[in-house]
Design an enzyme around this catalytic site. Structure first.
Site, PDB file in Angstrom:
ATOM      1  N   GLU A  43       0.800  -1.235   0.000  1.00 29.14           N
ATOM      2  CA  GLU A  43       0.000   0.000   0.000  1.00 29.14           C
ATOM      3  C   GLU A  43       0.821   1.267   0.000  1.00 29.14           C
ATOM      4  OE1 GLU A  43      -1.109  -2.633   1.391  1.00 29.14           O
ATOM      5  OE2 GLU A  43      -3.191  -2.775   0.742  1.00 29.14           O
ATOM      6  N   HIS A  67     -10.345  -5.184  10.505  1.00 28.97           N
ATOM      7  CA  HIS A  67     -10.919  -4.971   9.180  1.00 28.97           C
ATOM      8  C   HIS A  67     -12.229  -4.197   9.218  1.00 28.97           C
ATOM      9  CE1 HIS A  67      -7.975  -8.040   8.225  1.00 28.97           C
ATOM     10  NE2 HIS A  67      -8.152  -7.787   6.944  1.00 28.97           N
TER      11      HIS A  67
END
Lengths: 390, 432
Positions: free
Chosen positions: B162, B231
């Site tokens: 990322e 998450h």
């Protein structure tokens, strides 16, 4: 024979008290170009190294000299202004490393792209910024290259993406610029600089991976000045062979104190990139005379003797000067003239930087967005509404 | 009256729970993998919006094409009628499916897909990068078909890095392209948040307007179903805190399409917060929204439901919850004005104030944590403005519970605002 004649003339001129150099020495006197032997680069995953016999013309030499001297004097002036508290905050000086900025620029075009970290004043200059607007940015005035909004670490000009404060963050950005070059098919490339301290950053390895995978036209250059802030390379890196750290990316280790070495290596890397072979890595072995920043004296983690030794034996400007003089490519006076002219330019710029007014308060909230409608920004309290124009 | 209402509420809640039990374990796969579409043949189908939203199996490929959707919808309606249950119908509210084949229906994921497709076609500088966006058709199938249509150059699969690919996207934006950077979920954007804030958001200002960063960061935000703490975080407050960013949070398919197109056309960094549980929810699309030039302005909220007694301000998935709650409360004579924020930053405080000045009561609803959140900011802004004098009661925030998201279903369900929580909070605010 001509030389003797002109020497006589010169002596006469001096005896007559004439201040100006009555130079009967014409261009015909100077060597227009010469071939120099430069240090061979260490190579990694390459079959050949950049040339060790390189040609430099007189004009090139004078240009490199002038630019390096400008950077040197500009940085020393910044040191002065900082100590007078006219420059505040961060100030990371580049003196000692001039050959890197000048050599790299000599190996690429202004249409190529470059990004670096916070030791950026030299690059802002080589990429097209003027000394005046650089110094005015350091002093936070409206005439600064970023109108006083950015400061030392955030200067931008065409095809130069700063000036970045977060260590390592500029490297993925530089690869992104390379992606844009590839996408647009314009045969341009992107140079991303970082230091020996940043070289251990994870995001740099992530960038190596994607650049190699997608064969981006990116040159990654590590300016290894032996110290990441106060930590020497031996104390921060398990492998100090920074030119090999790209693993599958071919690398060069270059003498960063020799402008010609840097130029040749950059040309070599640029050719590699432009031919579509993908990225290349260069490690420039260089040195900074100042500490990490103005708040670091720079002598707690290294000895004064070391600094003196580098200054004495490897100063990039002296190296170039000696080369040019011993090859009859310029005269002492000519170079002195350049020095005087550079000094004047710096003085004028410093004068501007100290007298130009600070940005107007009306500018406070401007430029939050680009090409956007005017918006209202909350001030420090609910009754203060400020205007932002993009 | 009160007893009847509470009976209704209990029934409503029980109905949802019974359905949850029924459909647990049913796997939905898209036909084409050699299997019959289980959605059609399954008897345990979702029947109301809230139920639909809680399905973990929506993350596996649901039906994509419009005819398939209608078939599924029809099947679910049949089942609903067969069950003889008499739950409050919130279906009419959102023009769910009923008739009118003239107006198109579209799932949020398809609306996002269409928005990107149209913008990719319109401007060749636009490209998409992220994990699985190309050959996998998108982790949540949002980018389905785009790689086939536009190829490797414009739809780029990235490694799982990322920080690296976000920086690359920002750099590409600086050099003149218009990237759409997808985060598989915004939880992973935390690894790249330095690039979003320091490299993207602040650059225009630091360069005094010289260097623009026309980029969109998009992906699912907030809680999903059963994915646990790492998450499930909502990043609306985190990103909305920072000047230099625009933060958008669509609810419906029309929101999704119009706002994404605006975001892509915007010359500034936009954080586009989607919601995974909304991807498979169909909405009716107005005729104007079917145009290739349909955009929704960033920074304007929408009043989804007019009301007179209380202003309910919310965003993303919770717009559905609030509308459901409003429908229940309407039976008791409480008319809620439900405002869909659409944009978190800049917040459309004028619309909120105008509403509060009408209703004199304010309730905010969000999935994120309470402290320093979206609701907190709305309350502060209303306090500082003219609407404060119109309040008859302190504003109320309905938020996620102030804990990391647990896994067990009962715990997860009780970590997020439920319709009953919203109803209770509204009633308490109104002192009824």
């Amino acid at each position: 024979m001509l030389t003797n004649f002109s020497n006589v003339l010169r002596v006469c001129a001096q005896r007559n008290g004439a201040a100006a150099v009555v130079s009967a020495r014409t261009y015909a006197d100077f060597t227009t170009q010469a071939t120099f032997e430069i240090k061979k680069c260490d190579i990694h995953k390459l079959d050949e190294a950049p040339a060790t016999q390189v040609v430099m013309t007189r004009d090139e030499g004078l240009k490199y000299y002038r630019v390096m001297q400008t950077i040197r004097r500009m940085e020393l002036k910044a040191d002065q202004l900082y100590k007078q508290k006219i420059i505040r905050g961060f100030c990371h000086l580049y003196d000692g490393q001039e050959a890197c900025a000048v050599g790299i620029e000599a190996g690429i075009n202004l249409t190529d792209h470059l990004i670096t970290a916070y030791r950026a004043h030299g690059y802002t200059y080589t990429r097209g910024g003027t000394v005046k607007e650089i110094m005015a940015e350091l002093t936070g005035r409206r005439g600064g290259i970023a109108k006083g909004k950015g400061g030392s670490m955030h200067m931008y000009t065409k095809n130069f993406y700063g000036g970045n404060g977060i260590v390592g963050a500029q490297v993925p950005l530089g690869a992104g610029v390379a992606l844009a070059c590839q996408y647009q098919g314009n045969n341009e490339l992107s140079v991303s600089l970082y230091g020996d301290g940043a070289a251990n950053q994870g995001q740099i390895f992530e960038t190596y991976n994607m650049a190699a995978l997608w064969k981006l036209p990116a040159i990654f250059i590590c300016e290894n000045n032996r110290y990441g802030m106060g930590t020497s390379v031996e104390r921060s890196a398990a492998s100090t062979d920074y030119y090999k750290r790209g693993d599958y990316i071919p690398g060069l280790r270059v003498d960063g104190m020799d402008v010609l070495c840097v130029r040749e290596a950059t040309k070599f890397a640029a050719d590699h990139c432009r031919s579509g072979k993908g990225p290349m890595l260069m490690e420039l072995q260089t040195y900074r005379y100042h500490g990490h920043s103005m708040s670091d004296p720079g002598v707690s983690y290294r000895t004064r003797e070391e600094i003196q030794e580098v200054r004495g034996k490897s100063d990039p400007i002296s190296l170039l000067k000696d080369r040019m003089l011993s090859n009859n490519m310029a005269s002492v006076e000519e170079l002195k003239e350049i020095d005087v002219s550079v000094r004047k330019e710096i003085e004028d710029a410093a004068q501007f930087a100290t007298t130009d007014p600070e940005p107007p308060l009306e500018e406070l909230c401007n430029h939050i967005f680009y090409n956007d409608a005017d918006l209202e920004v909350r001030g420090t309290n609910p009754w203060t509404t400020l205007k932002s124009v993009s | 009256m009160v007893n009847f209402c509470s009976f209704l509420m209990n029934y409503f809640q029980g109905f949802i729970e019974s359905l949850s039990k029924e459909r647990r374990g049913s796997l939905i796969r898209c036909p084409g993998e050699g299997e019959e579409c289980q959605l059609r043949s399954s008897a345990s189908l979702p029947n109301c919006i809230s139920d639909w939203l809680k399905r973990p199996d929506l993350r596996i490929v649901p039906a994509f094409s419009l005819p398939e959707d209608r078939l599924n919808m029809a099947a679910s309606v049949r089942c609903f009628l067969r069950s003889g249950k008499n739950a409050v119908s919130t279906l009419g509210q959102r023009g769910f499916h009923k008739s009118a084949p003239a107006s198109a229906q579209m799932m949020v994921r398809d609306a996002l897909n269409q928005a990107m497709d149209e913008e990719l076609e319109r401007d060749e500088r636009v490209f998409l990068l992220g994990e699985e966006v190309a050959q996998y058709d998108g982790a949540y199938k949002v980018s389905r078909g785009l790689w086939k249509k536009y190829g490797d150059k414009r739809i780029i699969d990235t490694p799982i890095t990322e920080m690296g690919f976000t920086g690359i996207a920002v750099g590409a934006a600086m050099a003149g392209l218009r990237p759409i950077c997808e985060f598989m979920t915004f939880n992973f954007s935390m690894q790249a948040i330095d690039q979003v804030i320091n490299s993207a958001a602040k650059t225009c200002y630091m360069s005094a307007g010289r260097q623009s960063v026309p980029i969109v960061f998009r992906g699912p935000n907030g809680a999903s179903a059963g994915v646990a703490a790492q998450h499930s975080q909502c990043f609306a407050a985190w990103y909305a805190h920072c000047p230099g960013l625009k933060v958008v949070s669509p609810w419906s398919a029309e929101d999704a399409k119009g706002l994404l197109k605006s975001a892509i056309r915007d010359d500034n960094p936009v954080v586009f917060l989607e919601n995974e549980l909304m991807y498979g929810v169909p909405f009716e699309m107005s005729e104007e929204s079917q145009s290739k030039d349909f955009t929704i302005p960033i920074g304007k909220a929408k009043v989804e439901r007019q009301g007179t007694h209380v202003t309910v301000v919310t965003h993303s998935r919770y717009v559905s919850h609030c509308l459901d709650a409003a429908a229940v409360l309407a039976k008791e004579g409480i008319e809620c004005e439900v405002i869909n924020l659409r944009t978190i930053r800049p917040l459309d405080v004028e619309t909120i104030e105008a509403s509060v000045m009408k209703t004199s009561h304010l309730v905010t609803v969000e999935g994120g944590w309470p402290q320093f959140g979206v609701g907190a900011e709305i309350c502060a802004m209303v306090m500082e403005g003219p609407a404060f004098n119109f309040l008859d009661a302190p504003a109320t925030r309905v938020t996620g519970v102030d804990i990391p998201m647990p896994y067990a279903k009962i715990l997860e369900d009780n970590s997020l605002p439920q319709i009953k929580d919203i109803i209770a909070s509204i009633k308490k605010t109104l002192n009824v």
